[in-house]
Design an enzyme around this catalytic site. Structure first.
Site, short mmCIF file in Angstrom:
data_model
loop_
_atom_site.label_atom_id
_atom_site.label_comp_id
_atom_site.label_asym_id
_atom_site.label_seq_id
_atom_site.Cartn_x
_atom_site.Cartn_y
_atom_site.Cartn_z
N TYR A 18 -1.43 -33.56 -23.75
CA TYR A 18 -1.29 -32.37 -22.91
C TYR A 18 0.10 -32.34 -22.27
CZ TYR A 18 -2.36 -28.79 -19.44
OH TYR A 18 -2.35 -27.64 -18.68
N HIS A 22 3.27 -29.63 -22.95
CA HIS A 22 3.86 -28.84 -21.88
C HIS A 22 5.32 -29.22 -21.63
CE1 HIS A 22 -0.14 -27.32 -21.22
NE2 HIS A 22 0.38 -26.42 -20.41
N TYR A 41 5.37 -22.72 -10.83
CA TYR A 41 4.10 -22.97 -11.51
C TYR A 41 3.99 -24.47 -11.78
CZ TYR A 41 0.52 -22.14 -15.20
OH TYR A 41 -0.61 -22.13 -15.98
N TRP A 76 -0.67 -19.83 -28.04
CA TRP A 76 -0.66 -21.02 -27.19
C TRP A 76 -2.08 -21.52 -26.97
CZ3 TRP A 76 2.81 -24.47 -25.63
CH2 TRP A 76 2.47 -25.34 -24.59
N TRP A 77 -2.98 -20.59 -26.70
CA TRP A 77 -4.37 -20.99 -26.52
C TRP A 77 -4.92 -21.69 -27.76
CZ3 TRP A 77 -6.72 -15.86 -24.24
CH2 TRP A 77 -6.34 -15.73 -22.89
#
Length: 104
Positions: A18, A22, A41, A76-77
């Protein structure tokens, strides 16, 4: 400006993956978020539960979770679906969190 917070769930064993994904966020996704007015963010990980906690500031009309109709977010999902709990459309299961305190 609004602030939004939400939580998501990482599948066990995918913490490093993960973070790796990112760390290499797609430039076109980053631009979409910025153009939508999303900034400051951050995503945090509770390592005991694999729960992800996200918070963002929003100067536009919608937060990151509202951009799902765009092609780049859908891609992206799909890219992230193997390591997160997702809905049938590959969007992450995301639970909005109400703000109960803010110190400026």
């Amino acid at each position: 400006m609004k602030r939004a917070a939400f939580k998501m769930k990482l599948k066990p064993g995918y913490r490093e993956e993960y973070k790796k994904r990112h760390d290499a966020i797609w430039p076109e996704l980053k631009k979409l978020l910025q153009d939508a007015g999303i900034h400051d963010y951050s995503i945090f990980l509770d390592e005991e539960t694999d729960t992800l906690f996200a918070v963002q500031k929003i100067d536009g009309k919608a937060g990151s979770q509202d951009l799902g109709k765009t092609e780049i977010v859908q891609r992206w999902w799909a890219y992230m679906a193997d390591i997160m709990e997702t809905n049938p459309d590959n969007s992450p299961v995301s639970i909005a969190l109400p703000e109960v305190f803010y110190l400026d």
